[in-house]
Design a protein around this motif. Sequence first.
Motif, PDB file in Angstrom:
ATOM      1  N   UNK A 135      10.386  -4.642  -2.835  1.00 41.01           N
ATOM      2  CA  UNK A 135       9.402  -5.543  -2.242  1.00 41.01           C
ATOM      3  C   UNK A 135       8.261  -4.735  -1.633  1.00 41.01           C
ATOM      4  N   UNK A 136       7.106  -5.366  -1.392  1.00 41.91           N
ATOM      5  CA  UNK A 136       5.985  -4.681  -0.729  1.00 41.91           C
ATOM      6  C   UNK A 136       6.333  -4.310   0.701  1.00 41.91           C
ATOM      7  N   UNK A 137       5.521  -3.419   1.277  1.00 43.52           N
ATOM      8  CA  UNK A 137       5.619  -3.009   2.688  1.00 43.52           C
ATOM      9  C   UNK A 137       6.885  -2.232   3.022  1.00 43.52           C
ATOM     10  N   UNK A 138       7.691  -1.877   2.033  1.00 37.90           N
ATOM     11  CA  UNK A 138       8.897  -1.108   2.324  1.00 37.90           C
ATOM     12  C   UNK A 138       8.644   0.392   2.279  1.00 37.90           C
ATOM     13  N   UNK A 139       7.710   0.842   1.416  1.00 41.09           N
ATOM     14  CA  UNK A 139       7.443   2.275   1.283  1.00 41.09           C
ATOM     15  C   UNK A 139       5.965   2.496   1.037  1.00 41.09           C
ATOM     16  N   UNK A 167      -0.149  -0.076  -5.599  1.00 37.59           N
ATOM     17  CA  UNK A 167      -1.454  -0.519  -5.123  1.00 37.59           C
ATOM     18  C   UNK A 167      -1.958   0.382  -4.006  1.00 37.59           C
ATOM     19  N   UNK A 168      -3.217   0.774  -4.083  1.00 30.83           N
ATOM     20  CA  UNK A 168      -3.850   1.536  -3.004  1.00 30.83           C
ATOM     21  C   UNK A 168      -4.238   0.560  -1.905  1.00 30.83           C
ATOM     22  N   UNK A 188      -5.568   2.367   7.865  1.00 28.41           N
ATOM     23  CA  UNK A 188      -6.327   1.379   7.101  1.00 28.41           C
ATOM     24  C   UNK A 188      -5.381   0.487   6.293  1.00 28.41           C
ATOM     25  N   UNK A 189      -4.312   1.098   5.765  1.00 28.49           N
ATOM     26  CA  UNK A 189      -3.328   0.317   5.011  1.00 28.49           C
ATOM     27  C   UNK A 189      -2.687  -0.728   5.910  1.00 28.49           C
ATOM     28  N   UNK A 190      -2.338  -0.324   7.145  1.00 29.37           N
ATOM     29  CA  UNK A 190      -1.730  -1.263   8.084  1.00 29.37           C
ATOM     30  C   UNK A 190      -2.685  -2.397   8.440  1.00 29.37           C
ATOM     31  N   UNK A 191      -3.958  -2.063   8.631  1.00 31.66           N
ATOM     32  CA  UNK A 191      -4.942  -3.090   8.968  1.00 31.66           C
ATOM     33  C   UNK A 191      -5.141  -4.048   7.806  1.00 31.66           C
ATOM     34  N   UNK A 192      -5.157  -3.540   6.581  1.00 28.05           N
ATOM     35  CA  UNK A 192      -5.337  -4.409   5.423  1.00 28.05           C
ATOM     36  C   UNK A 192      -4.170  -5.371   5.272  1.00 28.05           C
ATOM     37  N   UNK A 193      -2.938  -4.876   5.424  1.00 32.31           N
ATOM     38  CA  UNK A 193      -1.777  -5.738   5.268  1.00 32.31           C
ATOM     39  C   UNK A 193      -1.722  -6.787   6.394  1.00 32.31           C
ATOM     40  N   UNK A 198       0.469 -10.112   5.969  1.00 34.83           N
ATOM     41  CA  UNK A 198       1.771  -9.498   5.690  1.00 34.83           C
ATOM     42  C   UNK A 198       1.845  -8.142   6.381  1.00 34.83           C
ATOM     43  N   UNK A 199       1.897  -8.120   7.712  1.00 36.50           N
ATOM     44  CA  UNK A 199       1.858  -6.854   8.453  1.00 36.50           C
ATOM     45  C   UNK A 199       3.147  -6.060   8.307  1.00 36.50           C
ATOM     46  N   UNK A 200       3.032  -4.766   8.597  1.00 37.30           N
ATOM     47  CA  UNK A 200       4.232  -3.934   8.666  1.00 37.30           C
ATOM     48  C   UNK A 200       5.081  -4.401   9.853  1.00 37.30           C
ATOM     49  N   UNK A 201       6.397  -4.452   9.678  1.00 38.78           N
ATOM     50  CA  UNK A 201       7.274  -5.016  10.701  1.00 38.78           C
ATOM     51  C   UNK A 201       8.157  -3.984  11.369  1.00 38.78           C
ATOM     52  N   UNK A 202       7.891  -2.715  11.180  1.00 39.51           N
ATOM     53  CA  UNK A 202       8.674  -1.687  11.841  1.00 39.51           C
ATOM     54  C   UNK A 202       9.695  -1.024  10.942  1.00 39.51           C
TER      55      UNK A 202
END
Length: 239
Positions: A135-139, A167-168, A188-193, A198-202
């Motif tokens: 899934x996305x946001x895992x790595x 995806x970049x 920037x990746x964190x801000x985009x998500x 779909x933010x990073x959740x830790x």
Amino acid sequence: MCAFIAEHRARFGVAQICRVLTAHGAKISPRTFYAWAARPLSTRALWDTTITEIMVGYYEADAEGRRPPESLYGAVKMWAYLQRQGIPVARCTVERLMRSGWQGVTRRKRVRTTIANPSDERAPDLVDRQFKVPAPNQLIVADFTYVPMAGGSHMYTAFAIDAYAGRIVGWECSSTKTDKFVRTAVRHAAELRRFEGKPFLGNTIHHSDAGSQTGFNRWTQHLDERGVEWDDHRDGQRH
């Protein structure tokens, strides 16, 4: 000298050229030139002409501006190619003839972007070369490369890539290869998500190589809940 006269005879005339050369200490008569012109070409000159005509077909573009792949060859590769075609030409002959104006493609000097420091402590490797995730946001994988610029200079570009789809999701440019602009790409990746809802959740893992540019000598860490910080296991501080 005779070749010089042959090159300019149509404009000035053989006799006039011989007169000027003789007046300047290079004595030559028209008879000498005509004797030279009537002499058949030497074996070397004939062979040079033959090889030149062959290479013209490789290096010169056709009427539509197209060139064959062999036009990229330098002297060594062209000599090897002619050998494979059954043409027994000497390597020095190819080098000499190509100095008249043909040149193969040259590669730019490679810039080293990763310079590992064995003495520096690294963060644990949480990925172990397993870059497939469900899934996305895992790595998030971060790396940087150099971009050649006009005039021989170059810039560095850092990328943060979501390993799920390749995806970049973040990038940043810099004129120097320090860890700061790589960190910025991850932020920037964190801000985009976050902007996409779909933010990073830790539990997102950030992975980078073991380069040591200004202390950036880590492999992988968990990003925190805001997605912009990670633990540096060497000094216990957050960055």
